[in-house]
Design a protein around this motif. Structure first.
Motif, mmCIF file in Angstrom:
data_model
loop_
_atom_site.group_PDB
_atom_site.id
_atom_site.type_symbol
_atom_site.label_atom_id
_atom_site.label_comp_id
_atom_site.label_asym_id
_atom_site.label_seq_id
_atom_site.Cartn_x
_atom_site.Cartn_y
_atom_site.Cartn_z
ATOM 1 N N VAL A 357 0.834 -1.195 0.000
ATOM 2 C CA VAL A 357 0.000 0.000 0.000
ATOM 3 C C VAL A 357 0.872 1.249 0.000
ATOM 4 C CG1 VAL A 357 -1.752 1.289 1.281
ATOM 5 C CG2 VAL A 357 -1.892 -1.211 1.128
ATOM 6 N N GLU A 358 1.915 1.231 0.808
ATOM 7 C CA GLU A 358 2.820 2.379 0.883
ATOM 8 C C GLU A 358 3.466 2.658 -0.472
ATOM 9 O OE1 GLU A 358 7.118 3.500 2.882
ATOM 10 O OE2 GLU A 358 6.041 1.739 3.605
ATOM 11 N N ALA A 359 3.948 1.614 -1.135
ATOM 12 C CA ALA A 359 4.609 1.791 -2.429
ATOM 13 C C ALA A 359 3.639 2.315 -3.480
ATOM 14 C CB ALA A 359 5.217 0.468 -2.886
ATOM 15 N N ALA A 360 2.438 1.750 -3.503
ATOM 16 C CA ALA A 360 1.456 2.174 -4.499
ATOM 17 C C ALA A 360 1.021 3.606 -4.258
ATOM 18 C CB ALA A 360 0.247 1.237 -4.461
ATOM 19 N N GLY A 644 18.716 -4.970 -3.382
ATOM 20 C CA GLY A 644 18.009 -4.457 -4.547
ATOM 21 C C GLY A 644 18.105 -5.435 -5.699
ATOM 22 N N LEU A 645 17.261 -5.237 -6.683
ATOM 23 C CA LEU A 645 17.199 -6.113 -7.852
ATOM 24 C C LEU A 645 17.974 -5.467 -8.996
ATOM 25 C CD1 LEU A 645 15.372 -8.739 -8.767
ATOM 26 C CD2 LEU A 645 14.224 -7.011 -10.149
ATOM 27 N N VAL A 646 19.074 -6.061 -9.392
ATOM 28 C CA VAL A 646 19.841 -5.527 -10.513
ATOM 29 C C VAL A 646 19.135 -5.874 -11.821
ATOM 30 C CG1 VAL A 646 22.054 -5.591 -9.317
ATOM 31 C CG2 VAL A 646 21.308 -7.584 -10.626
ATOM 32 N N LEU A 647 19.454 -5.134 -12.872
ATOM 33 C CA LEU A 647 18.750 -5.331 -14.142
ATOM 34 C C LEU A 647 19.161 -6.614 -14.836
ATOM 35 C CD1 LEU A 647 18.527 -1.806 -15.793
ATOM 36 C CD2 LEU A 647 17.087 -2.876 -14.070
ATOM 37 N N CYS A 648 20.354 -7.099 -14.563
ATOM 38 C CA CYS A 648 20.782 -8.325 -15.241
ATOM 39 C C CYS A 648 21.926 -8.971 -14.467
ATOM 40 C CB CYS A 648 21.244 -8.003 -16.667
ATOM 41 S SG CYS A 648 21.371 -9.447 -17.765
ATOM 42 N N SER A 649 22.020 -10.267 -14.589
ATOM 43 C CA SER A 649 23.150 -11.010 -14.030
ATOM 44 C C SER A 649 23.517 -12.127 -15.008
ATOM 45 C CB SER A 649 22.798 -11.598 -12.657
ATOM 46 O OG SER A 649 21.802 -12.604 -12.788
ATOM 47 N N TRP A 650 24.673 -12.711 -14.801
ATOM 48 C CA TRP A 650 25.155 -13.777 -15.676
ATOM 49 C C TRP A 650 25.530 -14.988 -14.810
ATOM 50 C CZ3 TRP A 650 25.392 -8.734 -16.727
ATOM 51 C CH2 TRP A 650 24.997 -8.319 -17.997
ATOM 52 N N ASP A 685 5.752 -14.351 -1.422
ATOM 53 C CA ASP A 685 6.776 -14.019 -0.422
ATOM 54 C C ASP A 685 7.973 -13.339 -1.079
ATOM 55 O OD1 ASP A 685 5.212 -15.095 1.562
ATOM 56 O OD2 ASP A 685 6.283 -17.009 1.647
ATOM 57 N N GLU A 686 8.390 -13.855 -2.225
ATOM 58 C CA GLU A 686 9.525 -13.256 -2.920
ATOM 59 C C GLU A 686 9.171 -11.847 -3.411
ATOM 60 O OE1 GLU A 686 9.910 -17.739 -3.342
ATOM 61 O OE2 GLU A 686 8.315 -16.244 -3.295
ATOM 62 N N ALA A 687 7.954 -11.688 -3.896
ATOM 63 C CA ALA A 687 7.515 -10.365 -4.346
ATOM 64 C C ALA A 687 7.567 -9.362 -3.201
ATOM 65 C CB ALA A 687 6.096 -10.452 -4.913
ATOM 66 N N LEU A 688 7.077 -9.762 -2.045
ATOM 67 C CA LEU A 688 7.045 -8.855 -0.906
ATOM 68 C C LEU A 688 8.444 -8.539 -0.395
ATOM 69 C CD1 LEU A 688 3.951 -10.170 1.077
ATOM 70 C CD2 LEU A 688 4.086 -8.319 -0.589
ATOM 71 N N GLU A 689 9.367 -9.473 -0.545
ATOM 72 C CA GLU A 689 10.742 -9.197 -0.126
ATOM 73 C C GLU A 689 11.349 -8.076 -0.967
ATOM 74 O OE1 GLU A 689 14.972 -11.508 0.810
ATOM 75 O OE2 GLU A 689 13.190 -12.666 0.223
ATOM 76 N N ILE A 690 11.041 -8.075 -2.253
ATOM 77 C CA ILE A 690 11.528 -6.996 -3.118
ATOM 78 C C ILE A 690 10.911 -5.663 -2.707
ATOM 79 C CG2 ILE A 690 11.481 -6.088 -5.469
ATOM 80 C CD1 ILE A 690 11.673 -8.945 -6.502
ATOM 81 N N VAL A 691 9.590 -5.652 -2.486
ATOM 82 C CA VAL A 691 8.907 -4.403 -2.134
ATOM 83 C C VAL A 691 9.428 -3.865 -0.811
ATOM 84 C CG1 VAL A 691 6.681 -3.335 -1.644
ATOM 85 C CG2 VAL A 691 6.865 -5.056 -3.452
ATOM 86 N N ARG A 692 9.612 -4.739 0.162
ATOM 87 C CA ARG A 692 10.134 -4.291 1.461
ATOM 88 C C ARG A 692 11.514 -3.669 1.306
ATOM 89 N NH1 ARG A 692 7.360 -8.997 3.551
ATOM 90 N NH2 ARG A 692 9.209 -10.255 3.137
ATOM 91 N N ALA A 693 12.329 -4.223 0.422
ATOM 92 C CA ALA A 693 13.676 -3.679 0.218
ATOM 93 C C ALA A 693 13.608 -2.267 -0.335
ATOM 94 C CB ALA A 693 14.458 -4.580 -0.738
ATOM 95 N N ARG A 717 8.719 5.445 -14.043
ATOM 96 C CA ARG A 717 8.724 3.981 -13.993
ATOM 97 C C ARG A 717 8.278 3.459 -12.628
ATOM 98 N NH1 ARG A 717 12.192 1.592 -17.988
ATOM 99 N NH2 ARG A 717 13.674 3.285 -17.601
ATOM 100 N N SER A 718 8.451 4.288 -11.581
ATOM 101 C CA SER A 718 8.050 3.853 -10.243
ATOM 102 C C SER A 718 6.546 3.658 -10.120
ATOM 103 C CB SER A 718 8.521 4.878 -9.197
ATOM 104 O OG SER A 718 7.859 6.128 -9.365
ATOM 105 N N LEU A 719 5.758 4.206 -11.049
ATOM 106 C CA LEU A 719 4.312 3.993 -11.036
ATOM 107 C C LEU A 719 3.944 2.548 -11.334
ATOM 108 C CD1 LEU A 719 3.239 7.279 -12.829
ATOM 109 C CD2 LEU A 719 2.659 6.656 -10.480
ATOM 110 N N ALA A 720 4.934 1.712 -11.637
ATOM 111 C CA ALA A 720 4.699 0.271 -11.736
ATOM 112 C C ALA A 720 4.231 -0.300 -10.407
ATOM 113 C CB ALA A 720 5.978 -0.445 -12.177
ATOM 114 N N SER A 721 4.495 0.413 -9.315
ATOM 115 C CA SER A 721 4.105 -0.087 -7.997
ATOM 116 C C SER A 721 2.599 -0.311 -7.888
ATOM 117 C CB SER A 721 4.566 0.884 -6.905
ATOM 118 O OG SER A 721 4.038 2.183 -7.115
ATOM 119 N N TRP A 722 1.800 0.473 -8.619
ATOM 120 C CA TRP A 722 0.349 0.295 -8.529
ATOM 121 C C TRP A 722 -0.084 -1.079 -9.050
ATOM 122 C CZ3 TRP A 722 -2.896 3.231 -5.811
ATOM 123 C CH2 TRP A 722 -4.247 2.905 -5.889
ATOM 124 N N GLY A 723 0.691 -1.672 -9.950
ATOM 125 C CA GLY A 723 0.344 -2.992 -10.490
ATOM 126 C C GLY A 723 0.241 -4.068 -9.436
#
Length: 785
Positions: A357-360, A644-650, A685-693, A717-723
């Motif tokens: 709710v806070e993020a959205a 945080g979630l980086v854009l890409c990893s190898w 659970d994984e989704a919420l871990e990202i949001v909490r971070a 781009r932060s308006l993606a939070s409403w999704g």
């Protein structure tokens, strides 16, 4: 009620913007201080108008007290010029304060044991789903409530001071307000409202710097000081404060305008006050509205676009000046506040996790910021974000706004106007869509490649806008151009016609991908599905069948070619054949097209088990803690100790010598869209871990919770939070009308805000004594169900 964070006056970055959609904002810090005044059609981070503050004088049982209605902030003593007097940092204040924000309301509680008066502030600007104009008033309301706990009657005077903004051109190198020329102030009392209107004649009404502002209060008994003494140095504030400490707003004859630019000599400051007698144990409200009117902006994005040509803000077609705008808010305050309260209560009364709710909610400030504005006819325009003094990356960029979800669900009329512009103005006869809007201002098309992700995603968003209140008329308007846009995409990026996009594809990372890749490929699948559904809705079964056949073929080929058994990768002709690729990397945005498809009811685009595997791999490989993150040679958005979630990893090696240029960065919009995808794939659970971070990073101490940064403040781009709200509620709009919902959390006792583009309210799901689940929809605004 879902609890929202509490920010102390010592939190350096806890600052909440107040203002309407497309009007600019004035920010309220947790200390009660008015901070950034971003009301001049451009960002102005860190700029405070001189002598803009609230103050209170009180008398009780033979005692008197005078102070600014703020708590202390730590002054920046490293400034070469010290703290300028116009910030009044040296005046008495409350000992402490805290701020809690339930969008759109900010509440500040002031604390000081030495004062037998309890003071709180509630500030807001209306924010009402589906009501763009009610939510687009260039004004903010401030209501101070003073409770007398002294045991004796108290006499209280609360006052608001602000300078005239006419012909505002900024500050000199000593932070002095530059002279604004001929200005005037007018005390007004009419229509149940009183206050001060501030205007000028230094420039004509069509000039970019033409502006006026007002301080209003209900009732016609306000104390009004039209202008402080305009002497040299700090005569004005000295005279005002001496008078105010006696409980007076005493008008003095203006001194001769000093030649020195020191102090307020370059600007006219006025004050409006309200006096109340408060019985022991009683309380009184002191209400003020600050309004502004800066009607003219450059015709386009930059001054050099159309030299000498201007256009009106949309709000300037509704109001003739700041007084009219402020009076509109004040005279309709009961209705506007009640509707805004219903929205806020529905949003924060949710059983969703508080961080969601806070993020959205917090990112809705993007819509109020200088990132967004509206043309005279109401068409929605936006930068990508705000730099300190300029907009960042112009043109309602299609590939960045692919991520944004809030306006589509809350103010769908704004998004529909943007789609109409993109398809009917910015899409050429051959189907090429300019991914930065320019032509509606009489400018040539943006001279660059089409953006594959932006063009294909805009097709999907057209279907979303149809579902969220657009209806058949909207669909018929955009469908032919959407057909041309898809045909262009196929000719340009799939020249061999095999159903896989492989030619040079410009994208949101500001580079081109070469070869088959999931970012463009999954967007293509989503666009085909959207075209199929649009064709069915318009009664065009042959078109629908054609798009369906292409979708099935392309989905099968993309999965066969790009899925590694764990996630989807890019196929290059040879490693390092082109710079700025990702090759065998695990791209966080590899399923962005699927995220958008989820939110528009288009279903899975690839085999379900592969989607789940890829989503899990993104989280497993790309969500990094501080001690797991390696070197970052690009822009740094996270501290070494922050997850945080980086854009890409190898994870399997094979990192290109020069990977795409933002690959090591962390963007909150990508974090939110990945979290939305994870919800869809059952990994809550994984989704919420990202949001909490993300929310831990934006805690008011390290960063402003109400301004997420990428290439600029208030980044779109932060308006993606409403999704996350429709994802967690399982809300799915239907082409035949209506919607369904299937909560992913709190299933036995679930309550969540919803908006389907025509109405809004609360979704309820409960489990009865017999064990059966029942669902109920409570409509709070818009059309009946």
């Amino acid at each position: 009620m879902n609890p929202s964070p509490i920010y102390a006056n010592t939190a350096p970055h806890a600052s909440y913007p107040l203002g309407g959609i497309g009007t600019g904002t004035i920010s309220l810090h947790a200390s009660g201080q008015l901070t950034e005044f971003e009301i001049f059609n451009r960002p102005s981070q860190g700029k405070k108008l001189p002598y803009s503050f609230f103050a209170m004088h009180s008398e009780w049982a033979g005692h008197a007290d005078t102070r600014v209605l703020e708590a202390p902030q730590t002054p920046d003593f490293d400034l070469a010029r010290g703290c300028h007097p116009h910030r009044v940092m040296g005046l008495p204040r409350f000992a402490a304060s805290t701020m809690q924000v339930n969008v759109p309301f900010a509440r500040v509680e002031f604390e000081d044991d030495a004062l037998p008066l309890q003071v709180s502030l509630t500030a807001f600007n209306p924010l009402i789903p589906l009501c763009e104009d009610d939510s687009g008033i260039p004004a903010a309301l401030f209501r101070f409530r003073v409770r007398n706990v002294s045991g004796s009657p108290a006499r209280v005077l609360v006052a608001c001071s602000m300078p005239d903004i006419h012909n505002h051109t900024g500050f000199d190198c000593m932070e002095n307000y530059l002279p604004s020329g001929q200005t005037f102030s007018e005390a007004r009392r009419a229509g149940g409202v009183s206050g001060l209107f501030m205007d000028g004649r230094a420039v004509p009404a069509d000039a970019l710097t033409y502006a006026n502002n007002a301080i209003l209060t209900p009732g016609e008994d306000a104390l009004i000081l039209p202008a402080w003494r305009r002497g040299g140095w700090w005569d004005g504030v000295t005279s005002f404060w001496d008078s105010f400490c006696r409980g007076e707003l005493q008008a003095e004859a203006e001194g001769a305008d000093a030649q020195s630019a020191i102090g307020p000599a370059g600007c006219r400051v006025g004050t409006v006050g309200v006096r109340r007698e408060i019985a022991p144990g009683g309380s009184a409200d002191f209400t003020f509205v600050l309004s502004w009117y800066v009607p003219n902006r450059v015709r386009g994005w930059f001054a050099q676009d159309n030299p000498g040509r201007t256009m009106k803000n949309h709000y300037a077609t509704r109001f003739s000046d700041a007084w009219e705008a402020g009076a509109c808010l004040l005279q309709n305050a009961e209705r506007l506040e009640a509707a805004s309260r219903r929205f806020s209560d529905a949003l924060y009364g949710s059983t969703l996790p508080p961080q969601v709710v806070e993020a959205a909610a917090a990112n809705l400030t993007v819509l109020r910021s200088n990132t967004c504005w509206r043309c005279e006819d109401g068409t929605f325009m936006a930068w990508e974000g705000c730099l300190e003094q300029e907009g960042s990356c112009h043109g309602t960029c299609t590939h960045v706004w692919n991520y944004a979800q809030a306006a589509a669900f809350l103010f769908p009329g704004l998004e529909r106007s943007a789609r109409l512009n993109e398809f009917l103005v910015e899409t050429a006869a051959d189907g090429k869509m300019s991914f930065r809007t320019q032509q509606r201002f009489g400018l040539p098309p943006f001279d660059m490649h089409a953006a594959a992700d932006g063009q294909l995603g805009t097709i999907v968003r057209a279907y979303r806008e149809y579902l969220l209140g657009g209806g058949e008329a909207f669909l018929r308007a955009v469908y032919p151009a959407a057909q041309r846009a898809l045909s262009y995409a196929e000719r340009t990026w799939d020249p061999d016609g095999d159903g896989l996009l492989e030619a040079r594809q410009h994208n949101t990372y500001d580079i081109e991908f070469f070869g088959v890749n999931p970012l463009s490929g999954v967007f293509y699948l989503a666009a085909l599905r959207a075209m199929e559904e649009m064709a069915r809705a318009l009664g065009l079964p042959e078109d629908a069948g054609t798009y369906r056949e292409r979708f099935v073929r392309s989905s099968k080929l993309l999965d066969e070619r790009c899925f590694t058994g764990e996630y989807y990768v890019q196929l290059e002709s040879a490693p390092n054949a082109h710079p700025y690729q990702f090759g065998r990397g695990c791209l966080s945005d590899q399923l962005l097209g699927q995220t958008l498809a989820c939110l528009t009811g288009l279903g899975g685009l690839l085999p379900e088990e592969h989607l789940q595997s890829a989503a899990a791999a993104i989280f497993r490989h790309n969500f990094l803690t501080g001690d797991a993150r390696g070197a970052c040679l690009q822009r740094l958005y996270v501290a070494p100790d922050e997850p945080g979630l980086v854009l890409c990893s190898w994870p399997d090696g094979g990192k290109p010598d020069f990977p795409f240029v933002y690959s090591d960065e962390v963007w909150t919009g990508v974090e939110y869209q990945v979290a939305t995808l994870l919800v869809r794939e059952g990994m809550v659970d994984e989704a919420l871990e990202i949001v909490r971070a993300v929310r831990r990073r934006y805690d008011g101490v390290r960063r402003n919770p109400f301004s997420e940064i990428e290439c600029g403040y208030h980044y779109a781009r932060s308006l993606a939070s409403w999704g996350l709200i429709p994802a967690l509620s399982g809300f799915t709009p239907r082409a035949e009308g209506g919607f369904t919902f299937s909560p992913r959390v709190c299933q036995d006792d679930f309550h969540c805000f919803f908006s389907d583009g025509s109405r809004w309210g609360v979704l309820h799901q409960t489990r009865g004594e017999d064990g059966a689940l029942s669902q109920r929809v409570e409509v709070l605004g818009g059309a009946p169900l």
